[in-house]
Design a protein around this motif. Structure first.
Motif, PDB file in Angstrom:
ATOM      1  N   LEU A   1      -8.640  -3.529   1.945  1.00 44.52           N
ATOM      2  CA  LEU A   1      -8.296  -2.120   1.749  1.00 44.52           C
ATOM      3  C   LEU A   1      -8.512  -1.315   3.028  1.00 44.52           C
ATOM      4  CD1 LEU A   1      -7.594   0.382   0.055  1.00 44.52           C
ATOM      5  CD2 LEU A   1      -9.979   0.420  -0.734  1.00 44.52           C
ATOM      6  N   LEU A   2      -9.599  -1.590   3.729  1.00 48.88           N
ATOM      7  CA  LEU A   2      -9.877  -0.892   4.992  1.00 48.88           C
ATOM      8  C   LEU A   2      -8.746  -1.131   5.990  1.00 48.88           C
ATOM      9  CD1 LEU A   2     -11.823   0.719   6.821  1.00 48.88           C
ATOM     10  CD2 LEU A   2     -12.882  -1.467   7.435  1.00 48.88           C
ATOM     11  N   TYR A   3      -8.332  -2.379   6.127  1.00 48.60           N
ATOM     12  CA  TYR A   3      -7.208  -2.701   7.010  1.00 48.60           C
ATOM     13  C   TYR A   3      -5.942  -1.984   6.558  1.00 48.60           C
ATOM     14  CZ  TYR A   3      -8.869  -6.350  10.217  1.00 48.60           C
ATOM     15  OH  TYR A   3      -9.476  -7.036  11.244  1.00 48.60           O
ATOM     16  N   ALA A   4      -5.714  -1.944   5.247  1.00 45.43           N
ATOM     17  CA  ALA A   4      -4.498  -1.334   4.700  1.00 45.43           C
ATOM     18  C   ALA A   4      -4.410   0.147   5.046  1.00 45.43           C
ATOM     19  CB  ALA A   4      -4.453  -1.534   3.184  1.00 45.43           C
ATOM     20  N   LEU A   5      -5.488   0.883   4.800  1.00 40.14           N
ATOM     21  CA  LEU A   5      -5.449   2.326   5.056  1.00 40.14           C
ATOM     22  C   LEU A   5      -5.494   2.638   6.555  1.00 40.14           C
ATOM     23  CD1 LEU A   5      -7.632   3.771   2.147  1.00 40.14           C
ATOM     24  CD2 LEU A   5      -5.144   3.800   2.406  1.00 40.14           C
ATOM     25  N   HIS A   6      -6.205   1.811   7.311  1.00 43.25           N
ATOM     26  CA  HIS A   6      -6.223   1.991   8.770  1.00 43.25           C
ATOM     27  C   HIS A   6      -4.815   1.794   9.334  1.00 43.25           C
ATOM     28  CE1 HIS A   6      -6.554   0.389  12.940  1.00 43.25           C
ATOM     29  NE2 HIS A   6      -7.381   1.417  13.061  1.00 43.25           N
ATOM     30  N   GLY A   7      -4.110   0.763   8.830  1.00 40.89           N
ATOM     31  CA  GLY A   7      -2.753   0.518   9.295  1.00 40.89           C
ATOM     32  C   GLY A   7      -1.784   1.588   8.839  1.00 40.89           C
ATOM     33  N   LEU A   8      -1.907   2.015   7.582  1.00 40.77           N
ATOM     34  CA  LEU A   8      -1.019   3.041   7.035  1.00 40.77           C
ATOM     35  C   LEU A   8      -1.167   4.357   7.798  1.00 40.77           C
ATOM     36  CD1 LEU A   8       0.975   3.556   4.622  1.00 40.77           C
ATOM     37  CD2 LEU A   8      -0.984   4.544   3.420  1.00 40.77           C
ATOM     38  N   ARG A   9      -2.377   4.656   8.185  1.00 41.47           N
ATOM     39  CA  ARG A   9      -2.662   5.931   8.863  1.00 41.47           C
ATOM     40  C   ARG A   9      -1.856   6.084  10.151  1.00 41.47           C
ATOM     41  NH1 ARG A   9      -8.124   7.473  11.906  1.00 41.47           N
ATOM     42  NH2 ARG A   9      -7.916   9.735  11.987  1.00 41.47           N
ATOM     43  N   ARG A  10      -1.498   4.969  10.783  1.00 38.81           N
ATOM     44  CA  ARG A  10      -0.803   5.024  12.068  1.00 38.81           C
ATOM     45  C   ARG A  10       0.608   5.593  11.948  1.00 38.81           C
ATOM     46  NH1 ARG A  10      -2.702  -0.411  12.744  1.00 38.81           N
ATOM     47  NH2 ARG A  10      -0.540  -1.130  12.671  1.00 38.81           N
TER      48      ARG A  10
ATOM     49  N   THR B   1       0.832  -1.203   0.000  1.00 38.46           N
ATOM     50  CA  THR B   1       0.000   0.000   0.000  1.00 38.46           C
ATOM     51  C   THR B   1       0.866   1.252   0.000  1.00 38.46           C
ATOM     52  OG1 THR B   1      -1.692  -1.220   1.236  1.00 38.46           O
ATOM     53  CG2 THR B   1      -1.890   1.174   1.178  1.00 38.46           C
ATOM     54  N   ARG B   2       1.897   1.251   0.822  1.00 33.05           N
ATOM     55  CA  ARG B   2       2.812   2.391   0.876  1.00 33.05           C
ATOM     56  C   ARG B   2       3.476   2.616  -0.489  1.00 33.05           C
ATOM     57  NH1 ARG B   2       6.082   5.027   5.042  1.00 33.05           N
ATOM     58  NH2 ARG B   2       6.972   6.819   3.950  1.00 33.05           N
ATOM     59  N   LYS B   3       3.821   1.535  -1.159  1.00 37.47           N
ATOM     60  CA  LYS B   3       4.440   1.635  -2.489  1.00 37.47           C
ATOM     61  C   LYS B   3       3.511   2.363  -3.465  1.00 37.47           C
ATOM     62  CE  LYS B   3       5.958  -1.401  -6.313  1.00 37.47           C
ATOM     63  NZ  LYS B   3       7.232  -0.727  -6.637  1.00 37.47           N
ATOM     64  N   ALA B   4       2.239   1.967  -3.509  1.00 41.02           N
ATOM     65  CA  ALA B   4       1.276   2.613  -4.416  1.00 41.02           C
ATOM     66  C   ALA B   4       1.065   4.074  -4.044  1.00 41.02           C
ATOM     67  CB  ALA B   4      -0.053   1.862  -4.389  1.00 41.02           C
ATOM     68  N   VAL B   5       0.902   4.324  -2.749  1.00 43.05           N
ATOM     69  CA  VAL B   5       0.647   5.685  -2.265  1.00 43.05           C
ATOM     70  C   VAL B   5       1.814   6.600  -2.598  1.00 43.05           C
ATOM     71  CG1 VAL B   5       0.394   7.074  -0.172  1.00 43.05           C
ATOM     72  CG2 VAL B   5      -0.984   5.014  -0.470  1.00 43.05           C
ATOM     73  N   ASP B   6       3.041   6.119  -2.391  1.00 44.74           N
ATOM     74  CA  ASP B   6       4.220   6.947  -2.640  1.00 44.74           C
ATOM     75  C   ASP B   6       4.490   7.131  -4.133  1.00 44.74           C
ATOM     76  OD1 ASP B   6       4.705   7.336   0.034  1.00 44.74           O
ATOM     77  OD2 ASP B   6       6.249   5.785   0.200  1.00 44.74           O
ATOM     78  N   GLU B   7       4.380   6.047  -4.912  1.00 47.02           N
ATOM     79  CA  GLU B   7       4.762   6.127  -6.326  1.00 47.02           C
ATOM     80  C   GLU B   7       3.774   6.916  -7.172  1.00 47.02           C
ATOM     81  OE1 GLU B   7       5.891   2.475  -8.180  1.00 47.02           O
ATOM     82  OE2 GLU B   7       7.421   2.027  -6.668  1.00 47.02           O
ATOM     83  N   TYR B   8       2.526   6.988  -6.715  1.00 51.46           N
ATOM     84  CA  TYR B   8       1.530   7.713  -7.507  1.00 51.46           C
ATOM     85  C   TYR B   8       0.904   8.896  -6.757  1.00 51.46           C
ATOM     86  CZ  TYR B   8       1.949   4.078 -11.019  1.00 51.46           C
ATOM     87  OH  TYR B   8       2.437   3.229 -11.986  1.00 51.46           O
ATOM     88  N   GLY B   9       1.452   9.246  -5.614  1.00 55.09           N
ATOM     89  CA  GLY B   9       0.981  10.426  -4.890  1.00 55.09           C
ATOM     90  C   GLY B   9      -0.488  10.356  -4.527  1.00 55.09           C
ATOM     91  N   LEU B  10      -0.896   9.237  -3.944  1.00 57.92           N
ATOM     92  CA  LEU B  10      -2.324   9.019  -3.704  1.00 57.92           C
ATOM     93  C   LEU B  10      -2.859   9.768  -2.489  1.00 57.92           C
ATOM     94  CD1 LEU B  10      -2.678   5.171  -4.423  1.00 57.92           C
ATOM     95  CD2 LEU B  10      -2.677   7.106  -6.018  1.00 57.92           C
TER      96      LEU B  10
ATOM     97  N   TYR C   1       2.010   6.888   8.530  1.00 56.08           N
ATOM     98  CA  TYR C   1       2.310   7.635   7.315  1.00 56.08           C
ATOM     99  C   TYR C   1       2.576   9.097   7.657  1.00 56.08           C
ATOM    100  CZ  TYR C   1       2.315   8.647   2.340  1.00 56.08           C
ATOM    101  OH  TYR C   1       2.705   9.007   1.063  1.00 56.08           O
ATOM    102  N   PRO C   2       3.626   9.700   7.084  1.00 56.69           N
ATOM    103  CA  PRO C   2       3.996  11.072   7.476  1.00 56.69           C
ATOM    104  C   PRO C   2       2.950  12.136   7.134  1.00 56.69           C
ATOM    105  CG  PRO C   2       5.323  10.301   5.614  1.00 56.69           C
ATOM    106  CD  PRO C   2       4.601   9.112   6.151  1.00 56.69           C
ATOM    107  N   LYS C   3       2.142  11.878   6.114  1.00 58.62           N
ATOM    108  CA  LYS C   3       1.078  12.821   5.774  1.00 58.62           C
ATOM    109  C   LYS C   3      -0.189  12.380   6.496  1.00 58.62           C
ATOM    110  CE  LYS C   3       3.017  13.883   1.228  1.00 58.62           C
ATOM    111  NZ  LYS C   3       2.818  13.859  -0.243  1.00 58.62           N
ATOM    112  N   LYS C   4      -0.695  13.216   7.372  1.00 54.04           N
ATOM    113  CA  LYS C   4      -1.845  12.859   8.205  1.00 54.04           C
ATOM    114  C   LYS C   4      -3.132  12.942   7.394  1.00 54.04           C
ATOM    115  CE  LYS C   4       0.965  12.319  11.542  1.00 54.04           C
ATOM    116  NZ  LYS C   4       1.373  10.923  11.863  1.00 54.04           N
ATOM    117  N   PHE C   5      -4.008  11.940   7.588  1.00 51.12           N
ATOM    118  CA  PHE C   5      -5.281  11.936   6.874  1.00 51.12           C
ATOM    119  C   PHE C   5      -6.357  11.292   7.745  1.00 51.12           C
ATOM    120  CE2 PHE C   5      -3.092   8.003   5.776  1.00 51.12           C
ATOM    121  CZ  PHE C   5      -4.073   7.028   5.795  1.00 51.12           C
TER     122      PHE C   5
END
Length: 244
Positions: free
Chosen positions: A39-48, A10-19, A50-54
C-alpha cells in the motif's frame, strides 16, 4: 505483479469510490507486513501523477513484541521520502501477560486502531489508509455471514465522525496472490508478525474456506467479490462512473 499494475488497481479504487481529494494528508497504517508495505508503494507511486495533489505520511503502532524491529521500514520510508512515525505501546503485554486473553483479536484490533487514529490526528492527517485487499474483503463478508448473520464487508471509504477522520482502502481490487508477487519482485522489507496466535484465527479459517470453495467451484471467489460490489451494503459509497 509489477508496480504499473499495482498503480492501475489503486487508481481504479481511488477514482471509483472518491478516496482522495485535493489537499488530503493521508497516513498509511504500516504493520510491517506485505500488505501495508505494498500500500505504501501504491500511494507513493500514485502521488507522482494523480491530478489531485495530496501529502503522504506513514505510521506504525508497535504492539510491544521485543522481537519486532522496524528499522528496515524506517530505511524504506527514508528512501521514498515519506515521513514515518512509530507509536510505542504495551498492547501485547496487556493482552497476553496481564489479561491472558485466549481470543484477543477483537480487543487487539480495537486498541491498535485507537492508538493509530490518535497518532494520525496528531500528525495532522485527515485520512488514514488501511491495507485491506480483495481477499480481506471477501473473507470479512464470509465471517459476517457465518458468525453474525448479515451480508457485510469493509467499505472502501468510512468517515469516523468522533475522530473527524476518513478511513480509505486503496488496494481493495488487488488479489493477495498479487501482493505476494509484488513483495517478492520488489524485495519488500517485511517485518514478521510475532503474534502467538497468528495463523490460528477465524480469519485464517475464512481464508482456507474461500480457497476450498474456489478450488471446487472455479470462479467462486471472484463472484463473491462481485456480489459484494453490487450488494448495496449499508455504509458503502456509490461507485463513481469515471472516464479518464
Amino acid at each position: 505483479m509489477k508496480l504499473q499494475q499495482l498503480l492501475s488497481y489503486t487508481r481504479k479504487a481511488v477514482d471509483e469510490y472518491g478516496l482522495i481529494d485535493e489537499g488530503d494528508h493521508i497516513a498509511v497504517g504500516i504493520s510491517g507486513g506485505k500488505d501495508s508495505l505494498t500500500l505504501l508503494y501504491a500511494l507513493h507511486g500514485l502521488r507522482r501523477f494523480y491530478p489531485k495533489k495530496f501529502e503522504l505520511s506513514a505510521v506504525t503502532v508497535d504492539l510491544g513484541y521485543s522481537e519486532c524491529d522496524f528499522t528496515p521500514v524506517v530505511y524504506l520510508c527514508e528512501e521514498l521520502g515519506v515521513p514515518y512515525k512509530i507509536v510505542k505501546t504495551d498492547i501485547a503485554h496487556i493482552l497476553f501477560d496481564e489479561r491472558k486473553e485466549s481470543n484477543p483479536c477483537s480487543l487487539c484490533a480495537k486498541m491498535r486502531k485507537g492508538a493509530l487514529n490518535q497518532a494520525v490526528k496528531e500528525m495532522g492527517c485527515n485520512k488514514v489508509a488501511y491495507a485491506h485487499h480483495k481477499d480481506d474483503i471477501i473473507e470479512t463478508m464470509l465471517l459476517s455471514l457465518i458468525f453474525e448473520g448479515r451480508f457485510y464487508s469493509f467499505s472502501p471509504k468510512t468517515y469516523l465522525d468522533r475522530m473527524d477522520l476518513t478511513v480509505i482502502r486503496p488496494i481493495m481490487f488487488v488479489d493477495e496472490a498479487e501482493v505476494i508477487g509484488f513483495k517478492q519482485k520488489y524485495d519488500l522489507p517485511v517485518v514478521t508478525s510475532r503474534c502467538p496466535i497468528d495463523g490460528y484465527t477465524k480469519r485464517q479459517y475464512a481464508k482456507e474456506l474461500v480457497k476450498q470453495l474456489d478450488d471446487e467451484h472455479a470462479g467462486a471467489r471472484q463472484r463473491m467479490f462481485t456480489a459484494i460490489l453490487n450488494g448495496n451494503i449499508k455504509g458503502w459509497p456509490p461507485r463513481i462512473p469515471h472516464v479518464r
